[in-house]
Scaffold this motif. Structure first.
Motif, PDB file in Angstrom:
ATOM      1  N   PRO A 170       0.574  -1.053   0.410  1.00  0.00           N
ATOM      2  CA  PRO A 170      -0.186   0.196  -0.055  1.00  0.00           C
ATOM      3  C   PRO A 170       0.196   1.176   0.117  1.00  0.00           C
ATOM      4  CG  PRO A 170      -0.810  -1.433   1.635  1.00  0.00           C
ATOM      5  CD  PRO A 170       0.783  -2.341   1.117  1.00  0.00           C
ATOM      6  N   SER A 171       2.153   1.466   0.768  1.00  0.00           N
ATOM      7  CA  SER A 171       2.579   1.735   0.452  1.00  0.00           C
ATOM      8  C   SER A 171       3.337   2.965  -0.691  1.00  0.00           C
ATOM      9  CB  SER A 171       3.479   2.369   1.419  1.00  0.00           C
ATOM     10  OG  SER A 171       4.651   1.131   1.273  1.00  0.00           O
ATOM     11  N   GLU A 172       3.340   2.132  -1.871  1.00  0.00           N
ATOM     12  CA  GLU A 172       3.607   2.011  -3.018  1.00  0.00           C
ATOM     13  C   GLU A 172       2.768   3.161  -3.907  1.00  0.00           C
ATOM     14  OE1 GLU A 172       7.276  -1.669  -3.265  1.00  0.00           O
ATOM     15  OE2 GLU A 172       5.633  -1.346  -4.066  1.00  0.00           O
ATOM     16  N   ARG A 173       1.695   2.938  -3.293  1.00  0.00           N
ATOM     17  CA  ARG A 173       0.670   2.995  -3.574  1.00  0.00           C
ATOM     18  C   ARG A 173       0.006   4.243  -3.857  1.00  0.00           C
ATOM     19  NH1 ARG A 173      -2.247  -0.961  -6.905  1.00  0.00           N
ATOM     20  NH2 ARG A 173      -1.732  -2.657  -6.448  1.00  0.00           N
ATOM     21  N   THR A 174       0.325   4.871  -2.290  1.00  0.00           N
ATOM     22  CA  THR A 174      -0.801   5.540  -1.712  1.00  0.00           C
ATOM     23  C   THR A 174       1.138   7.098  -1.426  1.00  0.00           C
ATOM     24  OG1 THR A 174      -0.027   5.134   0.207  1.00  0.00           O
ATOM     25  CG2 THR A 174      -2.328   4.866  -1.117  1.00  0.00           C
ATOM     26  N   TRP A 193       8.735  17.594  -1.003  1.00  0.00           N
ATOM     27  CA  TRP A 193       8.534  17.253  -0.435  1.00  0.00           C
ATOM     28  C   TRP A 193       8.052  15.145  -0.791  1.00  0.00           C
ATOM     29  CZ3 TRP A 193       8.622  20.483   4.339  1.00  0.00           C
ATOM     30  CH2 TRP A 193       8.553  21.765   3.743  1.00  0.00           C
ATOM     31  N   ARG A 194       8.058  14.588   0.853  1.00  0.00           N
ATOM     32  CA  ARG A 194       7.240  12.916   0.448  1.00  0.00           C
ATOM     33  C   ARG A 194       5.930  13.036   1.073  1.00  0.00           C
ATOM     34  NH1 ARG A 194      10.943   9.396   1.481  1.00  0.00           N
ATOM     35  NH2 ARG A 194      10.471   9.083   3.839  1.00  0.00           N
ATOM     36  N   VAL A 195       5.229  13.169   0.830  1.00  0.00           N
ATOM     37  CA  VAL A 195       3.647  13.050   0.971  1.00  0.00           C
ATOM     38  C   VAL A 195       3.404  10.993   1.253  1.00  0.00           C
ATOM     39  CG1 VAL A 195       0.962  13.223   1.088  1.00  0.00           C
ATOM     40  CG2 VAL A 195       3.007  15.031  -0.063  1.00  0.00           C
ATOM     41  N   ASP A 196       3.185  10.571   1.992  1.00  0.00           N
ATOM     42  CA  ASP A 196       2.295   8.957   2.363  1.00  0.00           C
ATOM     43  C   ASP A 196       1.067   8.962   2.539  1.00  0.00           C
ATOM     44  OD1 ASP A 196       2.262   6.351   2.373  1.00  0.00           O
ATOM     45  OD2 ASP A 196       3.553   6.179   3.830  1.00  0.00           O
ATOM     46  N   GLY A 213      -5.776  17.570  13.355  1.00  0.00           N
ATOM     47  CA  GLY A 213      -4.669  18.140  13.839  1.00  0.00           C
ATOM     48  C   GLY A 213      -3.509  17.996  13.750  1.00  0.00           C
ATOM     49  N   ASP A 214      -3.318  17.435  15.563  1.00  0.00           N
ATOM     50  CA  ASP A 214      -1.688  16.906  15.737  1.00  0.00           C
ATOM     51  C   ASP A 214      -1.385  16.537  16.122  1.00  0.00           C
ATOM     52  OD1 ASP A 214      -0.335  19.752  14.450  1.00  0.00           O
ATOM     53  OD2 ASP A 214      -1.254  20.745  16.242  1.00  0.00           O
ATOM     54  N   LYS A 215      -2.653  15.522  16.426  1.00  0.00           N
ATOM     55  CA  LYS A 215      -2.545  14.240  16.949  1.00  0.00           C
ATOM     56  C   LYS A 215      -1.985  12.770  16.069  1.00  0.00           C
ATOM     57  CE  LYS A 215      -7.365  15.260  19.225  1.00  0.00           C
ATOM     58  NZ  LYS A 215      -8.875  15.138  19.332  1.00  0.00           N
ATOM     59  N   MET A 216      -1.548  13.389  15.020  1.00  0.00           N
ATOM     60  CA  MET A 216      -1.007  12.151  14.208  1.00  0.00           C
ATOM     61  C   MET A 216       0.875  11.831  14.799  1.00  0.00           C
ATOM     62  SD  MET A 216      -1.714  12.498  10.199  1.00  0.00           S
ATOM     63  CE  MET A 216      -1.281  11.009  10.064  1.00  0.00           C
ATOM     64  N   THR A 217       0.746  10.283  14.665  1.00  0.00           N
ATOM     65  CA  THR A 217       2.251   9.668  15.736  1.00  0.00           C
ATOM     66  C   THR A 217       2.702  10.010  14.491  1.00  0.00           C
ATOM     67  OG1 THR A 217       1.369   7.990  15.248  1.00  0.00           O
ATOM     68  CG2 THR A 217       0.479   8.822  16.741  1.00  0.00           C
ATOM     69  N   CYS A 218       2.618   9.839  13.238  1.00  0.00           N
ATOM     70  CA  CYS A 218       3.621   9.477  12.166  1.00  0.00           C
ATOM     71  C   CYS A 218       3.550  10.223  11.689  1.00  0.00           C
ATOM     72  CB  CYS A 218       3.717   8.018  11.585  1.00  0.00           C
ATOM     73  SG  CYS A 218       4.039   6.515  12.225  1.00  0.00           S
ATOM     74  N   SER A 219       4.538  11.234  10.896  1.00  0.00           N
ATOM     75  CA  SER A 219       4.925  12.595   9.826  1.00  0.00           C
ATOM     76  C   SER A 219       3.796  12.244   8.762  1.00  0.00           C
ATOM     77  CB  SER A 219       5.507  13.651  10.048  1.00  0.00           C
ATOM     78  OG  SER A 219       5.490  14.325   9.098  1.00  0.00           O
ATOM     79  N   PRO A 220       3.051  12.186   8.497  1.00  0.00           N
ATOM     80  CA  PRO A 220       2.568  12.099   5.994  1.00  0.00           C
ATOM     81  C   PRO A 220       3.303  12.833   5.447  1.00  0.00           C
ATOM     82  CG  PRO A 220       1.045  13.315   6.850  1.00  0.00           C
ATOM     83  CD  PRO A 220       1.690  13.104   8.654  1.00  0.00           C
ATOM     84  N   MET A 221       4.176  13.922   5.929  1.00  0.00           N
ATOM     85  CA  MET A 221       3.957  14.929   5.141  1.00  0.00           C
ATOM     86  C   MET A 221       5.796  15.120   5.245  1.00  0.00           C
ATOM     87  SD  MET A 221       3.399  18.313   3.159  1.00  0.00           S
ATOM     88  CE  MET A 221       4.411  19.281   1.769  1.00  0.00           C
ATOM     89  N   VAL A 222       7.071  13.963   4.469  1.00  0.00           N
ATOM     90  CA  VAL A 222       8.694  14.556   4.862  1.00  0.00           C
ATOM     91  C   VAL A 222       9.717  15.235   3.765  1.00  0.00           C
ATOM     92  CG1 VAL A 222      11.015  13.290   5.300  1.00  0.00           C
ATOM     93  CG2 VAL A 222       7.793  12.383   5.908  1.00  0.00           C
ATOM     94  N   PHE A 223       9.909  16.255   4.526  1.00  0.00           N
ATOM     95  CA  PHE A 223      10.776  16.538   3.685  1.00  0.00           C
ATOM     96  C   PHE A 223      11.613  16.081   2.779  1.00  0.00           C
ATOM     97  CE2 PHE A 223      15.041  19.649   3.302  1.00  0.00           C
ATOM     98  CZ  PHE A 223      14.435  20.707   2.405  1.00  0.00           C
ATOM     99  N   LEU A 224      12.386  15.935   1.480  1.00  0.00           N
ATOM    100  CA  LEU A 224      13.087  15.519   1.044  1.00  0.00           C
ATOM    101  C   LEU A 224      14.454  16.375  -0.026  1.00  0.00           C
ATOM    102  CD1 LEU A 224      10.880  13.334  -1.487  1.00  0.00           C
ATOM    103  CD2 LEU A 224      11.700  12.906   0.114  1.00  0.00           C
ATOM    104  N   GLY A 225      14.684  17.123   0.146  1.00  0.00           N
ATOM    105  CA  GLY A 225      15.680  18.473  -0.705  1.00  0.00           C
ATOM    106  C   GLY A 225      14.690  19.478  -1.254  1.00  0.00           C
TER     107      GLY A 225
END
Length: 404
Positions: free
Chosen positions: A268-272, A288-291, A304-316
């Motif tokens: 699923p991570s490869e699809r989303t 950015w990488r959006v998962d 809000g800010d309740k997510m334990t994992c960040s869905p948006m990660v800075f790449l470069g």
């Protein structure tokens, strides 16, 4: 904690006995003032510095990866310590002018302010938390826990040891008329993808940029009993030093399969997984990488800010300020290039041009100086490079996208 150098280093136990060099380093991650605090919490590394910024990092394949970068508030340039409460709040201790400040990320406000004379002194802070379980008559249905904080600050001022104590209430009741969206005008919007809920509802995920230099990841949940959907913020990304003018999202290609394999063998991570490009003022282009697989539309934790994992990660990122040829350019040339604004972006995967370019992306940018610039981003080394530029007679405001 002693102040670090201007680097954040990752050293493994194996390399301690093999060599003295670090596995991976981030030079000047908090500017020339250096890193003031470093800790590890819930499988996430946090760093703070005297630039008023704290960052979230994670270790992946013996490499440090920046997840998110946030500034506390304007004026607080001296962040000294990060504290985590039992209730899930992040408390930031720092110095603002002649005051010691304790900032709550969850409440988004200053909890405590003590006039101590500034940061150049010996100090310490202790935070005590006690939990009281209040059971009602319906104790079998639920029980609530309230975290009561009491803090003690000690410091030396004028050769005198001073001590201050403060008790914080468990909850502060506030009437929120309408949740905040952007602090200033929203300038761009980009649809990223859709998620399907348990009841078969289609939920759209999109990103918005604003003049407040932030990018918000939003979700629109379509309810069956309402004609319009309910929109809420999932995550806020920081990092731009000027307004965000343009956004463009591209879905990476799926790995090639053999003829005997089926398409449903992909995870699923490869699809989303999507790649988002953001551009704006001061000639700044970020990736950015959006998962979307980290977003659970059927849970309250996705708001809000309740997510334990960040869905948006800075790449470069790419910026004229970080160009390798900046030493060869004259000072007035650097000033003129730094004033360029990216007005519109269009991106595509490299596999649409060459099948073997699995990790390569191309970004076409319409710039305010009358040029259309083409950038290439390689996902493996995480580098953004200039591929070319074409001048046009007038200032560009937008560009189109063609897949022919």
């Amino acid at each position: 904690m002693t102040q670090f150098d201007q680097w954040v280093n990752l050293i493994s136990i194996h390399q301690i006995f093999q060599s003295t060099g670090p596995v991976h380093s981030f030079p000047l991650i908090h500017g020339k003032a250096g890193v003031s605090y470093l800790c590890f919490h819930n499988n996430t590394m946090y760093s703070a510095g005297r630039d008023g910024v704290y960052r979230q990092l994670r270790v992946q394949n013996n490499t440090l990866e920046v997840i998110d970068t946030k500034k506390v508030f304007k004026g607080l340039d001296w962040v000294e310590r990060l504290l985590f409460s039992d209730g899930g709040d992040l408390l930031i201790a720092g110095f603002h002018s002649a005051y010691f400040v304790l900032w709550s990320v969850q409440r988004n406000e200053v909890l405590w302010r003590v006039k101590c004379g500034g940061a150049h002194r010996v100090w310490d802070l202790t935070l005590q938390q006690s939990v009281h379980k209040l059971l009602s008559l319906l104790w079998s249905l639920y029980c609530r826990c309230f975290h009561i904080w009491s803090s003690c600050l000690s410091f030396i001022k004028d050769s005198t040891i001073c001590m201050h104590k403060m008790a914080f209430p468990s909850e502060v009741k506030k009437a929120v008329l309408k949740p905040g969206f952007h602090g200033r005008e929203a300038t761009c919007i980009c649809h990223i993808g859709s998620l399907v809920g348990q009841q078969g509802d289609i939920n759209d995920v999109f990103a918005t940029g604003s003049e407040d230099t932030n990018i918000k990841l939003m979700i629109c949940i379509h309810l069956s009993n309402r004609s319009t959907g309910a929109t809420s913020s999932i995550f806020t990304a920081h990092g731009h030093i000027s307004s965000v003018r343009a956004l463009s999202a591209t879905r990476p290609p799926l790995p090639k399969l053999q003829s005997s394999e089926q398409i449903n063998t992909h995870t699923p991570s490869e699809r989303t997984y999507h790649v988002l490009f953001s551009g704006g003022g001061r000639a700044s282009l970020k990736c950015w990488r959006v998962d979307l697989s980290l977003i659970d539309v059927d849970s309250d934790s996705c708001h809000g800010d309740k997510m334990t994992c960040s869905p948006m990660v800075f790449l470069g990122e790419y910026s004229f300020r970080f160009s390798n040829h900046r030493r060869r350019r004259k000072k007035h040339d650097l000033q003129s290039l730094s004033e360029i604004r990216f007005m519109s972006l269009t991106s595509l995967s490299g596999t649409e041009l060459i099948d073997t370019c699995q990790s390569l992306y191309f970004v076409m940018a319409a710039c305010s100086d009358g040029f259309v610039r083409i950038f290439s981003f390689d996902e493996r080394p995480k580098q953004v490079l200039t591929s070319g530029s074409v001048p046009v007679p007038q200032t560009l405001c937008s560009n189109g996208q063609s897949r022919d």
